[in-house]
Design a protein around this motif. Structure first.
Motif, mmCIF file in Angstrom:
data_model
loop_
_atom_site.group_PDB
_atom_site.id
_atom_site.type_symbol
_atom_site.label_atom_id
_atom_site.label_comp_id
_atom_site.label_asym_id
_atom_site.label_seq_id
_atom_site.Cartn_x
_atom_site.Cartn_y
_atom_site.Cartn_z
ATOM 1 N N THR A 1 101.842 -21.310 -32.235
ATOM 2 C CA THR A 1 102.252 -22.708 -32.370
ATOM 3 C C THR A 1 102.352 -23.100 -33.845
ATOM 4 O OG1 THR A 1 99.956 -23.282 -32.044
ATOM 5 C CG2 THR A 1 101.438 -23.669 -30.193
ATOM 6 N N PHE B 1 105.730 -23.352 -34.767
ATOM 7 C CA PHE B 1 106.358 -24.586 -34.317
ATOM 8 C C PHE B 1 106.205 -25.652 -35.401
ATOM 9 C CE2 PHE B 1 106.006 -28.384 -31.215
ATOM 10 C CZ PHE B 1 107.371 -28.626 -31.267
ATOM 11 N N TYR C 1 112.473 -24.223 -28.980
ATOM 12 C CA TYR C 1 111.332 -25.128 -28.828
ATOM 13 C C TYR C 1 111.487 -26.127 -27.678
ATOM 14 C CZ TYR C 1 109.555 -23.013 -33.054
ATOM 15 O OH TYR C 1 109.081 -22.099 -33.961
ATOM 16 N N ASP D 1 108.653 -25.671 -23.756
ATOM 17 C CA ASP D 1 107.231 -25.721 -23.423
ATOM 18 C C ASP D 1 107.183 -25.832 -21.900
ATOM 19 O OD1 ASP D 1 108.042 -28.342 -23.010
ATOM 20 O OD2 ASP D 1 106.294 -29.238 -23.970
ATOM 21 N N ASP E 1 108.249 -14.256 -28.567
ATOM 22 C CA ASP E 1 109.421 -14.998 -29.002
ATOM 23 C C ASP E 1 110.478 -13.944 -29.273
ATOM 24 O OD1 ASP E 1 111.409 -16.310 -30.361
ATOM 25 O OD2 ASP E 1 110.093 -17.244 -31.839
ATOM 26 N N LEU F 1 111.607 -32.697 -26.537
ATOM 27 C CA LEU F 1 111.265 -32.145 -27.851
ATOM 28 C C LEU F 1 110.440 -33.143 -28.664
ATOM 29 C CD1 LEU F 1 114.358 -30.324 -29.379
ATOM 30 C CD2 LEU F 1 112.022 -29.458 -29.201
ATOM 31 N N ARG G 1 107.067 -33.371 -27.177
ATOM 32 C CA ARG G 1 106.329 -32.143 -27.486
ATOM 33 C C ARG G 1 105.772 -32.184 -28.911
ATOM 34 N NH1 ARG G 1 108.042 -25.677 -27.639
ATOM 35 N NH2 ARG G 1 105.916 -25.061 -28.100
#
Ligand code: AVJ
Length: 323
Positions: A19, A22, A41, A44, A142, A223, A226
């Protein structure tokens, strides 16, 4: 099914897509002259569920069309791929489409790969329970960063299953790179079964990314939520608008989040200012002609063995063999 059998047949490998990536990617993306967040992204747990809902809408033709192509041509597809392969699916999501292949293809093992850890585990376990003979080796990774397999297998032929036109999320240059990486993953004698969305009437495209039920808008705005949940950001999703349109020059759908007011958003010590009408780019979805995709595949070191298309020529499925 006993617990011990399922333990042997179901394996989970965590390659830790962090993360931290991210946070760093978001801060970098929002600091750019043209603010952008990478489409990976979206996925999730909430986003993965919303994507599954998009796929059930009337307007979003890709899923049902690709499923139709696979169903209508399953015998030929299985003969073309050959049995007893190791079947790898980068970005497997709900593993819905692979269910069409499994009984006929009888792979030695199925390796779903996904960035969404809990979603992957839940979906992979469901699959293992449904197909009592199948080895399911789930890999949380990923795939845009790392396509390494969790174990070495030399003698087994490897086939990557890459449906849904996920390849369309990448620019043609990046797509070339992704295909080359997949070629390296499957190795000599390996292959890729890949779904690619086709160029078509822009109204059909526009509708597909602006469904009336609003799932695509929710998916896009998730998004923002998130970033609030995971990064402690203070986005107000009501102050951004879902915006999706077809860019005909570039042959791509573009999805944006448009700021509806002048506003500031905070992540850690960073302050991001959005003027009214300013956009955050969240996704490209490139559309190909069969010919252009074939050229791309050849450039990436594949021989195109076969292409299947629906009668309306909305979507294509290709089997590419590594040269
Ligand atoms: C999964 C990337 C192929 O581009 O059509 C669907 C994602 N975005 N609706 C696509 C998506 C908005 C989808 N891909």
């Amino acid at each position: 099914m006993t617990e011990s059998i399922s333990r042997q047949r179901y394996q989970f490998y965590d390659l830790h897509p962090e993360t931290a990536d991210f946070r760093a990617d978001v801060i970098q993306g929002l600091s750019a002259d043209a603010p952008a967040i990478l489409p990976k992204y979206f996925y999730d747990e909430a986003g993965s569920h919303l994507f599954a809902q998009i796929c059930t809408t009337e307007e979003y033709y890709p899923t049902r069309t690709e499923v139709g192509i696979i169903r209508d041509n399953i015998d030929e597809i299985v003969v073309t791929l050959g049995k007893q392969c190791l079947l790898i699916e980068p970005g497997s999501g709900d593993s819905y489409k692979v269910r069409l292949l499994l009984d006929a293809l009888r792979p030695i093992a199925y390796l779903p790969m996904d960035i969404s850890r809990l979603y992957l585990q839940a979906e992979a376990q469901k699959l293992a329970a449904e197909f009592s003979w199948l080895n399911v080796h789930a890999v949380c990774n990923d795939f845009t960063r790392n396509l390494e397999l969790p174990y070495k297998v030399k003698s087994t032929r490897k086939i990557a299953f890459f449906p849904g036109s996920t390849i369309g999320n990448f620019s043609p240059d990046q797509a070339l790179n992704v295909l080359q990486e997949m070629g390296a993953m499957v190795g000599t004698d390996g292959g890729v079964l890949i779904g690619v969305d086709l160029q078509k009437d822009s109204q059909i495209l526009h509708a597909a990314y602006n469904d009336k039920a609003g799932y695509t808008a929710q998916f896009n705005k998730n998004l923002l939520s998130r970033m609030n949940r995971e990064l402690g950001a203070d986005f107000n999703p009501d102050y951004f608008k879902h915006d999706a349109f077809f860019n005909a020059q570039q042959h791509r759908i573009e999805m944006h989040l448009l700021s509806e007011t002048n506003q500031q958003v905070h992540i850690d010590e960073h302050v991001f200012s959005f003027e009214k009408g300013r956009s955050i780019l969240t996704e490209y979805s490139y559309k190909y002609t069969v010919e252009h995709f074939q050229q791309l595949a050849e450039k990436a070191g594949f021989e195109r063995i076969k292409t299947w298309v629906d009668t309306e020529q909305l979507f294509s499925v290709h089997y590419l063999q590594r040269i």
